[in-house]
Each structure stands twice: as structure tokens, then as C-alpha cells.
Design a protein around this motif. Structure first.
Motif, PDB file in Angstrom:
ATOM      1  N   TYR A  66     -22.067 -94.187  -9.228  1.00 56.76           N
ATOM      2  CA  TYR A  66     -22.431 -94.915  -8.018  1.00 56.76           C
ATOM      3  C   TYR A  66     -21.480 -96.049  -7.637  1.00 56.76           C
ATOM      4  CZ  TYR A  66     -26.841 -92.456  -8.483  1.00 56.76           C
ATOM      5  OH  TYR A  66     -27.800 -91.479  -8.573  1.00 56.76           O
ATOM      6  N   CYS A  67     -20.619 -96.462  -8.545  1.00 59.39           N
ATOM      7  CA  CYS A  67     -19.776 -97.636  -8.284  1.00 59.39           C
ATOM      8  C   CYS A  67     -18.282 -97.339  -8.300  1.00 59.39           C
ATOM      9  CB  CYS A  67     -20.070 -98.733  -9.311  1.00 59.39           C
ATOM     10  SG  CYS A  67     -21.798 -99.226  -9.411  1.00 59.39           S
ATOM     11  N   HIS A  68     -17.888 -96.111  -8.474  1.00 59.94           N
ATOM     12  CA  HIS A  68     -16.456 -95.793  -8.524  1.00 59.94           C
ATOM     13  C   HIS A  68     -15.846 -95.934  -7.128  1.00 59.94           C
ATOM     14  CE1 HIS A  68     -16.652 -91.786  -6.686  1.00 59.94           C
ATOM     15  NE2 HIS A  68     -17.810 -91.678  -7.297  1.00 59.94           N
ATOM     16  N   PRO A  69     -14.536 -96.022  -7.061  1.00 59.94           N
ATOM     17  CA  PRO A  69     -13.865 -96.292  -5.785  1.00 59.94           C
ATOM     18  C   PRO A  69     -14.135 -95.272  -4.679  1.00 59.94           C
ATOM     19  CG  PRO A  69     -12.306 -96.446  -7.601  1.00 59.94           C
ATOM     20  CD  PRO A  69     -13.605 -95.936  -8.161  1.00 59.94           C
ATOM     21  N   ALA A 112     -16.978 -93.694  -4.242  1.00 62.38           N
ATOM     22  CA  ALA A 112     -18.383 -93.716  -3.827  1.00 62.38           C
ATOM     23  C   ALA A 112     -18.491 -94.541  -2.551  1.00 62.38           C
ATOM     24  CB  ALA A 112     -19.246 -94.329  -4.923  1.00 62.38           C
ATOM     25  N   ASP A 113     -19.289 -94.056  -1.634  1.00 59.59           N
ATOM     26  CA  ASP A 113     -19.446 -94.784  -0.373  1.00 59.59           C
ATOM     27  C   ASP A 113     -20.650 -95.723  -0.451  1.00 59.59           C
ATOM     28  OD1 ASP A 113     -21.624 -93.070  -0.158  1.00 59.59           O
ATOM     29  OD2 ASP A 113     -20.737 -91.860   1.420  1.00 59.59           O
ATOM     30  N   GLN A 114     -20.891 -96.434   0.610  1.00 60.73           N
ATOM     31  CA  GLN A 114     -21.999 -97.389   0.651  1.00 60.73           C
ATOM     32  C   GLN A 114     -23.335 -96.689   0.469  1.00 60.73           C
ATOM     33  OE1 GLN A 114     -21.635-100.794   0.736  1.00 60.73           O
ATOM     34  NE2 GLN A 114     -23.820-100.798   0.298  1.00 60.73           N
ATOM     35  N   ASP A 115     -23.449 -95.456   0.947  1.00 65.43           N
ATOM     36  CA  ASP A 115     -24.697 -94.707   0.771  1.00 65.43           C
ATOM     37  C   ASP A 115     -24.998 -94.482  -0.706  1.00 65.43           C
ATOM     38  OD1 ASP A 115     -25.172 -94.558   3.492  1.00 65.43           O
ATOM     39  OD2 ASP A 115     -24.273 -92.561   3.701  1.00 65.43           O
ATOM     40  N   TYR A 117     -24.011 -96.398  -3.208  1.00 63.83           N
ATOM     41  CA  TYR A 117     -24.404 -97.692  -3.776  1.00 63.83           C
ATOM     42  C   TYR A 117     -25.824 -98.052  -3.339  1.00 63.83           C
ATOM     43  CZ  TYR A 117     -23.512-102.257  -5.859  1.00 63.83           C
ATOM     44  OH  TYR A 117     -23.556-103.372  -6.655  1.00 63.83           O
ATOM     45  N   ASP A 118     -26.170 -97.764  -2.113  1.00 64.75           N
ATOM     46  CA  ASP A 118     -27.534 -98.006  -1.638  1.00 64.75           C
ATOM     47  C   ASP A 118     -28.534 -97.139  -2.408  1.00 64.75           C
ATOM     48  OD1 ASP A 118     -26.582 -99.879   0.168  1.00 64.75           O
ATOM     49  OD2 ASP A 118     -26.617 -98.494   1.869  1.00 64.75           O
ATOM     50  N   SER A 119     -28.144 -95.927  -2.734  1.00 67.89           N
ATOM     51  CA  SER A 119     -28.997 -95.053  -3.551  1.00 67.89           C
ATOM     52  C   SER A 119     -29.240 -95.667  -4.915  1.00 67.89           C
ATOM     53  CB  SER A 119     -28.362 -93.668  -3.729  1.00 67.89           C
ATOM     54  OG  SER A 119     -28.307 -92.985  -2.516  1.00 67.89           O
ATOM     55  N   LEU A 120     -28.192 -96.245  -5.493  1.00 74.87           N
ATOM     56  CA  LEU A 120     -28.335 -96.915  -6.785  1.00 74.87           C
ATOM     57  C   LEU A 120     -29.316 -98.081  -6.676  1.00 74.87           C
ATOM     58  CD1 LEU A 120     -27.633 -97.414  -9.734  1.00 74.87           C
ATOM     59  CD2 LEU A 120     -25.601 -98.666  -8.956  1.00 74.87           C
ATOM     60  N   ARG A 121     -29.229 -98.830  -5.604  1.00 75.66           N
ATOM     61  CA  ARG A 121     -30.167 -99.948  -5.405  1.00 75.66           C
ATOM     62  C   ARG A 121     -31.614 -99.454  -5.372  1.00 75.66           C
ATOM     63  NH1 ARG A 121     -27.086-103.558  -0.840  1.00 75.66           N
ATOM     64  NH2 ARG A 121     -25.898-104.808  -2.311  1.00 75.66           N
ATOM     65  N   ARG A 122     -31.838 -98.336  -4.710  1.00 73.10           N
ATOM     66  CA  ARG A 122     -33.195 -97.786  -4.655  1.00 73.10           C
ATOM     67  C   ARG A 122     -33.633 -97.266  -6.016  1.00 73.10           C
ATOM     68  NH1 ARG A 122     -31.045 -96.074   0.178  1.00 73.10           N
ATOM     69  NH2 ARG A 122     -30.622 -93.984  -0.613  1.00 73.10           N
ATOM     70  N   LEU A 123     -32.736 -96.575  -6.699  1.00 77.86           N
ATOM     71  CA  LEU A 123     -33.063 -96.042  -8.024  1.00 77.86           C
ATOM     72  C   LEU A 123     -33.361 -97.158  -9.022  1.00 77.86           C
ATOM     73  CD1 LEU A 123     -30.368 -93.247  -8.471  1.00 77.86           C
ATOM     74  CD2 LEU A 123     -32.847 -92.930  -8.357  1.00 77.86           C
ATOM     75  N   ALA A 124     -32.629 -98.250  -8.929  1.00 74.64           N
ATOM     76  CA  ALA A 124     -32.747 -99.336  -9.901  1.00 74.64           C
ATOM     77  C   ALA A 124     -34.150 -99.923  -9.943  1.00 74.64           C
ATOM     78  CB  ALA A 124     -31.728-100.428  -9.590  1.00 74.64           C
ATOM     79  N   VAL A 125     -34.858 -99.882  -8.845  1.00 76.74           N
ATOM     80  CA  VAL A 125     -36.185-100.495  -8.797  1.00 76.74           C
ATOM     81  C   VAL A 125     -37.310 -99.455  -8.748  1.00 76.74           C
ATOM     82  CG1 VAL A 125     -35.353-102.637  -7.779  1.00 76.74           C
ATOM     83  CG2 VAL A 125     -36.058-100.771  -6.282  1.00 76.74           C
ATOM     84  N   ARG A 126     -36.957 -98.203  -8.922  1.00 77.62           N
ATOM     85  CA  ARG A 126     -37.973 -97.153  -8.901  1.00 77.62           C
ATOM     86  C   ARG A 126     -38.803 -97.231 -10.184  1.00 77.62           C
ATOM     87  NH1 ARG A 126     -36.039 -91.158  -7.884  1.00 77.62           N
ATOM     88  NH2 ARG A 126     -35.204 -91.452  -9.966  1.00 77.62           N
TER      89      ARG A 126
END
Length: 93
Positions: free
Chosen positions: A13-16, A18-21, A23-32
Motif C-alpha cells: 500500500y505504500c510503495h512508490p 501505489a496510488d492514493q486509492d 493508501y486510502d484503502s489501507l486507511r480503511r483496512l487499518a481501522v476495520r
């Protein structure tokens, strides 16, 4: 930590490329709630922040962060994913 959830998730999710989508997916997953892999990720991220000297160089290879150090990258990542929780610090800080 060479075969860690932290490295795998960051590489995904954080490699060069990867797009903003992503990273946004990671944000959602992190709090699931109830997501075992993300609970492991958070635990490993916390450990890495409390002992940044143990973060392997392969994190930079996977992510190519431009924060200046793995610790700064991980602190930023924690703040992005868990903004309502204080960033864990190494002992004595």
C-alpha cells in the motif's frame, strides 16, 4: 521482521507505484474491526516505533519513503492510520 506483516502491508500500500486509492484503502483496512492481519500489522508497527533500530533496511527498499528515516516514515504512517492514538515512542522519549 524480514517476513513481517508490516513489511508486506507497507510494500503493498505504500510503495512508490501505489496510488492514493491504495493508501486510502489501507486507511480503511487499518481501522476495520476484527481484521486479524491488520491487528498484527498494528502490533508490528507499534514494536517498530518503540525500537526503530530493529527496522530492516528492506522497508526502504519496499517503500522508498522520502521522510529521511524509517522512524519518521513509520511515525507518519501511524499518524495517518491512527490519528486518534498517540504515536508510540521508544522507551525514554
Amino acid at each position: 521482521m524480514t517476513d513481517s506483516v508490516l513489511l508486506r502491508v507497507c510494500a503493498t500500500y505504500c510503495h512508490p507505484e501505489a496510488d492514493q486509492d491504495a493508501y486510502d484503502s489501507l486507511r480503511r483496512l487499518a481501522v476495520r474491526p476484527g481484521d486479524r492481519e491488520m491487528a498484527l500489522f498494528k502490533a508490528e508497527l507499534r514494536r517498530a516505533l518503540t525500537d526503530p533500530d530493529r527496522v530492516p533496511p528492506s522497508l526502504y527498499t519496499a517503500v522508498r519513503y522520502d521522510d529521511g528515516s524509517a522512524e519518521r516514515f513509520l511515525r507518519r504512517l501511524w499518524g495517518d492510520l491512527y490519528p486518534d492514538e498517540p504515536v508510540p515512542n521508544p522507551p525514554g522519549r
